[in-house]
Every structure is written in C-alpha cells, then in structure tokens.
Design a protein around this motif. Structure first.
Motif, PDB file in Angstrom:
ATOM      1  N   ALA A   1       0.818  -1.203   0.000  1.00 40.15           N
ATOM      2  CA  ALA A   1       0.000   0.000   0.000  1.00 40.15           C
ATOM      3  C   ALA A   1       0.859   1.264   0.000  1.00 40.15           C
ATOM      4  O   ALA A   1       0.492   2.267  -0.586  1.00 40.15           O
ATOM      5  N   GLY A   2       2.012   1.205   0.639  1.00 38.84           N
ATOM      6  CA  GLY A   2       2.906   2.354   0.682  1.00 38.84           C
ATOM      7  C   GLY A   2       3.804   2.473  -0.535  1.00 38.84           C
ATOM      8  O   GLY A   2       4.573   3.427  -0.648  1.00 38.84           O
ATOM      9  N   HIS A   3       3.743   1.502  -1.430  1.00 39.41           N
ATOM     10  CA  HIS A   3       4.624   1.482  -2.602  1.00 39.41           C
ATOM     11  C   HIS A   3       3.811   1.218  -3.869  1.00 39.41           C
ATOM     12  O   HIS A   3       3.758   0.095  -4.379  1.00 39.41           O
ATOM     13  N   PRO A   4       3.178   2.239  -4.413  1.00 39.43           N
ATOM     14  CA  PRO A   4       2.347   2.028  -5.615  1.00 39.43           C
ATOM     15  C   PRO A   4       3.143   1.543  -6.824  1.00 39.43           C
ATOM     16  O   PRO A   4       2.588   0.887  -7.707  1.00 39.43           O
ATOM     17  N   CYS A   5       4.439   1.825  -6.863  1.00 39.01           N
ATOM     18  CA  CYS A   5       5.235   1.346  -8.001  1.00 39.01           C
ATOM     19  C   CYS A   5       5.344  -0.177  -7.986  1.00 39.01           C
ATOM     20  O   CYS A   5       5.447  -0.804  -9.040  1.00 39.01           O
ATOM     21  N   LEU A   6       5.288  -0.793  -6.783  1.00 39.56           N
ATOM     22  CA  LEU A   6       5.325  -2.254  -6.704  1.00 39.56           C
ATOM     23  C   LEU A   6       4.047  -2.871  -7.261  1.00 39.56           C
ATOM     24  O   LEU A   6       4.096  -3.927  -7.900  1.00 39.56           O
ATOM     25  N   ILE A   7       2.933  -2.207  -7.041  1.00 40.19           N
ATOM     26  CA  ILE A   7       1.674  -2.704  -7.587  1.00 40.19           C
ATOM     27  C   ILE A   7       1.721  -2.678  -9.114  1.00 40.19           C
ATOM     28  O   ILE A   7       1.329  -3.650  -9.771  1.00 40.19           O
ATOM     29  N   ALA A   8       2.212  -1.594  -9.675  1.00 39.92           N
ATOM     30  CA  ALA A   8       2.318  -1.493 -11.135  1.00 39.92           C
ATOM     31  C   ALA A   8       3.255  -2.555 -11.688  1.00 39.92           C
ATOM     32  O   ALA A   8       2.967  -3.176 -12.721  1.00 39.92           O
TER      33      ALA A   8
END
Length: 73
Positions: free
Chosen positions: A2-9
């Motif tokens: 949740a704190g790292h949106p680049c990981l979700i992408a």
C-alpha cells in the motif's frame, strides 16, 4: 504494498506478461501439427534458430522426424 504504488504497477505488468506467455503456449498446444512450427517461428523469431531440433519437437509436442520433414519444406 500500500505504501509502494510502483510495486503494484510492477506486479500487474509481470502478471500480464505471464498470462500472455501462457496464452501463447496454449496456442501452440492446440494448433495442428503442421501449424505448430510456423506459429512457433512467429511467436519466437529470435529463439527458433538456437533451439535444437529434438528440444523443439518436445516443446511443440510432435515427432522429431515429422519436425525435420516440416523444416525441409
């Protein structure tokens, strides 16, 4: 994550790549034997020349002698 949106992408992109490869693999497995070699060459143009004939026949789930016959045409 949740704190790292680049990981979700990144995760979503890797998941999409995996699904795309699975779709291509299914196309190869479901194709008729005569179409498999042409389809493999279309999907993997840079790889086809480096794969040994027996390995390619196993990957395409076809007889090695038939693969040789198809390549000779």
């Amino acid at each position: 994550m949740a704190g790292h949106p680049c990981l979700i992408a990144l995760y979503m992109r890797l998941r999409d790549m995996q699904e795309e490869r699975l779709d291509k693999r299914l196309l190869l497995l479901e194709a008729r034997a005569k179409e498999k070699l042409a389809l493999f060459n279309d999907l993997q143009p840079r790889t086809a020349s480096f794969v040994k004939g027996r390995d390619l026949a196993n990957h395409l789930n076809m007889d090695y002698t038939y693969l040789i016959h198809l390549r000779g045409k």
